[in-house]
Design a protein around this motif. Structure first.
Motif, PDB file in Angstrom:
ATOM      1  N   GLY A  44      45.893 -30.551  98.601  1.00 42.20           N
ATOM      2  CA  GLY A  44      46.415 -30.187  97.430  1.00 42.20           C
ATOM      3  C   GLY A  44      46.874 -28.155  96.829  1.00 42.20           C
ATOM      4  N   VAL A  45      47.707 -28.646  98.031  1.00 40.16           N
ATOM      5  CA  VAL A  45      48.538 -26.922  97.596  1.00 40.16           C
ATOM      6  C   VAL A  45      49.508 -26.731  98.771  1.00 40.16           C
ATOM      7  CG1 VAL A  45      46.218 -25.286  97.395  1.00 40.16           C
ATOM      8  CG2 VAL A  45      46.521 -25.556  99.921  1.00 40.16           C
ATOM      9  N   THR A  46      50.266 -25.659  98.392  1.00 40.69           N
ATOM     10  CA  THR A  46      51.415 -25.347  98.844  1.00 40.69           C
ATOM     11  C   THR A  46      51.906 -24.579 100.266  1.00 40.69           C
ATOM     12  OG1 THR A  46      53.207 -26.115  97.563  1.00 40.69           O
ATOM     13  CG2 THR A  46      53.995 -24.589  99.174  1.00 40.69           C
ATOM     14  N   LEU A  47      51.133 -24.904 101.086  1.00 44.11           N
ATOM     15  CA  LEU A  47      51.226 -23.661 102.401  1.00 44.11           C
ATOM     16  C   LEU A  47      52.254 -22.983 102.617  1.00 44.11           C
ATOM     17  CD1 LEU A  47      48.770 -26.487 104.715  1.00 44.11           C
ATOM     18  CD2 LEU A  47      48.178 -24.370 102.801  1.00 44.11           C
ATOM     19  N   LEU A  48      53.287 -23.610 102.614  1.00 50.19           N
ATOM     20  CA  LEU A  48      54.661 -22.688 102.946  1.00 50.19           C
ATOM     21  C   LEU A  48      55.813 -22.485 102.452  1.00 50.19           C
ATOM     22  CD1 LEU A  48      54.935 -24.225 107.124  1.00 50.19           C
ATOM     23  CD2 LEU A  48      54.318 -21.744 106.457  1.00 50.19           C
ATOM     24  N   GLN A  49      56.892 -21.856 102.024  1.00 48.86           N
ATOM     25  CA  GLN A  49      57.555 -21.851 101.705  1.00 48.86           C
ATOM     26  C   GLN A  49      58.813 -21.716 101.850  1.00 48.86           C
ATOM     27  OE1 GLN A  49      57.544 -21.856  97.728  1.00 48.86           O
ATOM     28  NE2 GLN A  49      56.203 -21.704  97.001  1.00 48.86           N
ATOM     29  N   ARG A  50      59.224 -23.276 101.796  1.00 47.16           N
ATOM     30  CA  ARG A  50      60.917 -23.121 103.023  1.00 47.16           C
ATOM     31  C   ARG A  50      62.232 -22.582 101.671  1.00 47.16           C
ATOM     32  NH1 ARG A  50      56.826 -26.721 102.629  1.00 47.16           N
ATOM     33  NH2 ARG A  50      56.939 -28.496 104.325  1.00 47.16           N
ATOM     34  N   THR A  51      62.681 -22.103 102.756  1.00 40.33           N
ATOM     35  CA  THR A  51      64.028 -21.689 102.908  1.00 40.33           C
ATOM     36  C   THR A  51      65.201 -21.485 103.678  1.00 40.33           C
ATOM     37  OG1 THR A  51      63.713 -19.272 103.611  1.00 40.33           O
ATOM     38  CG2 THR A  51      63.294 -19.305 101.681  1.00 40.33           C
ATOM     39  N   THR A  52      65.842 -21.478 103.497  1.00 38.32           N
ATOM     40  CA  THR A  52      67.213 -22.153 104.859  1.00 38.32           C
ATOM     41  C   THR A  52      66.976 -20.748 105.973  1.00 38.32           C
ATOM     42  OG1 THR A  52      68.895 -20.472 103.720  1.00 38.32           O
ATOM     43  CG2 THR A  52      69.178 -22.912 102.853  1.00 38.32           C
ATOM     44  N   ARG A  53      66.600 -19.360 105.367  1.00 38.43           N
ATOM     45  CA  ARG A  53      66.943 -18.948 106.708  1.00 38.43           C
ATOM     46  C   ARG A  53      65.353 -18.775 107.640  1.00 38.43           C
ATOM     47  NH1 ARG A  53      69.983 -13.487 104.931  1.00 38.43           N
ATOM     48  NH2 ARG A  53      71.974 -14.550 104.446  1.00 38.43           N
ATOM     49  N   LYS A  54      64.222 -18.753 106.726  1.00 37.10           N
ATOM     50  CA  LYS A  54      63.027 -18.611 107.555  1.00 37.10           C
ATOM     51  C   LYS A  54      61.985 -19.207 105.967  1.00 37.10           C
ATOM     52  CE  LYS A  54      61.741 -14.396 104.839  1.00 37.10           C
ATOM     53  NZ  LYS A  54      61.267 -12.677 105.195  1.00 37.10           N
ATOM     54  N   LEU A  55      60.293 -19.591 107.184  1.00 38.76           N
ATOM     55  CA  LEU A  55      59.661 -19.600 106.471  1.00 38.76           C
ATOM     56  C   LEU A  55      58.007 -18.761 105.910  1.00 38.76           C
ATOM     57  CD1 LEU A  55      58.566 -22.569 108.914  1.00 38.76           C
ATOM     58  CD2 LEU A  55      59.487 -22.732 106.490  1.00 38.76           C
ATOM     59  N   GLN A  56      57.701 -19.121 105.024  1.00 41.51           N
ATOM     60  CA  GLN A  56      57.048 -17.829 103.950  1.00 41.51           C
ATOM     61  C   GLN A  56      55.374 -18.354 104.502  1.00 41.51           C
ATOM     62  OE1 GLN A  56      58.090 -14.873 103.809  1.00 41.51           O
ATOM     63  NE2 GLN A  56      55.788 -14.658 103.525  1.00 41.51           N
ATOM     64  N   LEU A  57      54.692 -17.520 104.793  1.00 32.77           N
ATOM     65  CA  LEU A  57      53.344 -18.451 104.432  1.00 32.77           C
ATOM     66  C   LEU A  57      53.038 -17.557 102.833  1.00 32.77           C
ATOM     67  CD1 LEU A  57      51.252 -17.715 107.201  1.00 32.77           C
ATOM     68  CD2 LEU A  57      51.344 -19.915 106.623  1.00 32.77           C
ATOM     69  N   THR A  58      52.083 -18.936 101.923  1.00 37.26           N
ATOM     70  CA  THR A  58      51.697 -18.601 100.689  1.00 37.26           C
ATOM     71  C   THR A  58      50.273 -18.180 100.663  1.00 37.26           C
ATOM     72  OG1 THR A  58      51.013 -21.115 100.755  1.00 37.26           O
ATOM     73  CG2 THR A  58      52.580 -20.909  99.374  1.00 37.26           C
ATOM     74  N   GLU A  59      49.834 -17.620  99.771  1.00 32.54           N
ATOM     75  CA  GLU A  59      48.662 -17.123  99.960  1.00 32.54           C
ATOM     76  C   GLU A  59      46.917 -17.887 100.908  1.00 32.54           C
ATOM     77  OE1 GLU A  59      45.091 -14.321  96.606  1.00 32.54           O
ATOM     78  OE2 GLU A  59      46.830 -15.595  96.020  1.00 32.54           O
ATOM     79  N   ALA A  60      47.545 -19.215  99.769  1.00 32.54           N
ATOM     80  CA  ALA A  60      46.731 -20.287  99.916  1.00 32.54           C
ATOM     81  C   ALA A  60      46.945 -21.172 102.132  1.00 32.54           C
ATOM     82  CB  ALA A  60      46.705 -21.717  99.484  1.00 32.54           C
ATOM     83  N   GLY A  61      48.598 -20.953 102.298  1.00 38.03           N
ATOM     84  CA  GLY A  61      48.986 -21.202 103.475  1.00 38.03           C
ATOM     85  C   GLY A  61      47.859 -20.019 104.434  1.00 38.03           C
ATOM     86  N   GLU A  62      48.386 -18.042 104.035  1.00 43.59           N
ATOM     87  CA  GLU A  62      47.715 -17.170 105.319  1.00 43.59           C
ATOM     88  C   GLU A  62      45.828 -17.364 105.133  1.00 43.59           C
ATOM     89  OE1 GLU A  62      48.685 -13.494 103.077  1.00 43.59           O
ATOM     90  OE2 GLU A  62      50.973 -13.379 103.588  1.00 43.59           O
ATOM     91  N   ILE A  63      45.335 -17.971 103.794  1.00 44.39           N
ATOM     92  CA  ILE A  63      44.307 -18.001 104.534  1.00 44.39           C
ATOM     93  C   ILE A  63      43.896 -20.143 105.014  1.00 44.39           C
ATOM     94  CG2 ILE A  63      41.854 -19.012 103.434  1.00 44.39           C
ATOM     95  CD1 ILE A  63      42.962 -17.263 100.820  1.00 44.39           C
ATOM     96  N   TYR A  64      44.500 -20.457 104.861  1.00 45.03           N
ATOM     97  CA  TYR A  64      44.833 -21.567 105.732  1.00 45.03           C
ATOM     98  C   TYR A  64      44.677 -21.533 107.163  1.00 45.03           C
ATOM     99  CZ  TYR A  64      44.372 -26.396 107.548  1.00 45.03           C
ATOM    100  OH  TYR A  64      44.141 -27.712 108.155  1.00 45.03           O
ATOM    101  N   PHE A  65      45.676 -20.582 108.071  1.00 42.47           N
ATOM    102  CA  PHE A  65      46.318 -20.351 109.155  1.00 42.47           C
ATOM    103  C   PHE A  65      45.338 -18.930 109.211  1.00 42.47           C
ATOM    104  CE2 PHE A  65      48.445 -17.008 111.956  1.00 42.47           C
ATOM    105  CZ  PHE A  65      48.490 -18.394 112.610  1.00 42.47           C
ATOM    106  N   LYS A  66      44.373 -18.204 109.138  1.00 44.79           N
ATOM    107  CA  LYS A  66      43.357 -17.839 109.910  1.00 44.79           C
ATOM    108  C   LYS A  66      42.425 -18.237 110.219  1.00 44.79           C
ATOM    109  CE  LYS A  66      40.746 -13.869 108.483  1.00 44.79           C
ATOM    110  NZ  LYS A  66      40.162 -13.042 107.695  1.00 44.79           N
ATOM    111  N   HIS A  67      42.010 -19.908 109.560  1.00 45.47           N
ATOM    112  CA  HIS A  67      40.630 -20.172 109.839  1.00 45.47           C
ATOM    113  C   HIS A  67      41.369 -21.024 110.954  1.00 45.47           C
ATOM    114  CE1 HIS A  67      37.534 -17.700 106.693  1.00 45.47           C
ATOM    115  NE2 HIS A  67      39.020 -18.380 106.959  1.00 45.47           N
ATOM    116  N   ALA A  68      42.093 -21.635 110.383  1.00 44.15           N
ATOM    117  CA  ALA A  68      42.349 -22.883 111.468  1.00 44.15           C
ATOM    118  C   ALA A  68      43.322 -22.234 112.614  1.00 44.15           C
ATOM    119  CB  ALA A  68      43.772 -23.723 110.735  1.00 44.15           C
ATOM    120  N   ALA A  69      43.698 -21.205 113.030  1.00 42.96           N
ATOM    121  CA  ALA A  69      44.220 -20.506 114.524  1.00 42.96           C
ATOM    122  C   ALA A  69      42.422 -20.209 115.406  1.00 42.96           C
ATOM    123  CB  ALA A  69      45.178 -19.542 114.208  1.00 42.96           C
TER     124      ALA A  69
END
Length: 305
Positions: A44-69
């Motif tokens: 129920g959250v956005t984890l990645l902001q998608r652009t044509t050049r790169k991906l940007q982690l959202t604040e929620a994405g950073e939290i999820y990635f830190k623990h998931a990795a």
């Protein structure tokens, strides 16, 4: 919960793009994108902001990635540990040991290892100096004496006990010594590592230092052994050299209640999170055989005929 979605998300972040993650995983880019989208929908959250050049982690994405990795890496470590525990020992194993440890002891270890681990290539390096195991590419060492503080793992497997021996022919020419002080009156072969001017002997309750005339002083145990067998005099030698029947009758232990220094013997190896099966097997095997041969200070005549 689909852990594949989490794993895909971690791989996308680590690789920097959907296409790079797709190449690493071996799946179409569309599949990678769909799995990340499903994960976002489930959370129920956005984890990645998608652009044509790169991906940007959202604040929620950073939290999820830190623990998931971190969790994903623990799972992969667990799988690797299980695979290693059941894998057949194979590959090169380099071992170093003291040159005077005893041919029969080392040959028994190597022979048994070869029988049970035919896919392991063994390289045995005999030397009396301590080597840097990691710097010199050595997997495991058998070492005698006190150990310096280090990051290496050390497992004690026995005691190297030195005691006075002489050949039966030499003993026929003398009255056997009744106490350590009598040794000063006989021809003694001195091992320089045990002292050039005197011998210190111990029993269960006392120690005695005996001055030596120093007529023969050598630094090689093999030469001491050969000279003692040839009847050249009394020598301090390690008792473990006489565990095998091949030495029966060649030398006799005298003053059996007394011994010189008794050094601990350790198996030493670098600390590592997952031990290769070849190293684990060698440590278990060598520990068993060395403990059997070197379990303590022997007080019997190890080589009487």
């Amino acid at each position: 919960m689909d852990f594949n979605e989490t794993a895909v998300f971690v791989k996308v972040v680590e690789s920097g793009s959907f296409s790079a993650a797709a190449r690493l995983i071996g799946s179409p880019t569309s599949t990678i994108s769909t799995r990340v989208a499903r994960l976002e929908k489930r959370l129920g959250v956005t984890l990645l902001q998608r652009t044509t050049r790169k991906l940007q982690l959202t604040e929620a994405g950073e939290i999820y990635f830190k623990h998931a990795a971190k969790g994903l890496h623990h799972i992969l470590d667990a799988e690797s540990a299980v695979v290693e525990s059941v894998a057949e020992p194979a590959g090169r194993l380099c071992i170093t040991a003291p040159a005077d440890l005893g041919d029969h002891i080392l040959s028994e270890i190597i022979s048994t290892m070869r029988q049970h681990c035919p896919k392991v290539t063994l390289e045995l390096v005999l030397m009396n100096r301590y080597v840097d195991l990691i710097a010199e590419g050595i997997d495991v060492a058998i070492r005698t004496g006190s150990l310096a503080d280090s990051t290496l793992v050390a497992k004690k497997v026995g005691t190297a006990c030195w005691a006075p021996f002489a050949s039966p022919a030499f003993l026929e020419t003398i009255d056997p010594p009744e106490n350590p002080q009598d040794l000063r009156h006989y021809s003694c072969l001195q091992f320089s590592a045990l002292g050039k001017a005197s011998w210190t002997l111990y029993n269960q309750s006392n120690s005695v230092t005996v001055p030596m005339p120093g007529t023969v002083v050598v630094n090689d145990v093999g030469l001491m052994h050969a000279m003692a067998i040839a009847g050249e005099g009394i020598a301090l030698l390690p008792t473990y050299l006489y565990e095998n029947t091949g030495h029966a009758g060649k030398l006799v232990r005298i003053l059996p209640e007394w011994h010189a220094k008794a050094d601990p013997i350790h198996i030493v190896y670098p600390r590592q999170q997952f031990m290769p099966p070849k190293l684990r097997y060698f440590i278990d095997l060598a520990s068993e055989l060395l403990e059997k041969r070197l379990g303590g200070i022997s007080r019997s005549s190890m080589a009487e005929g």
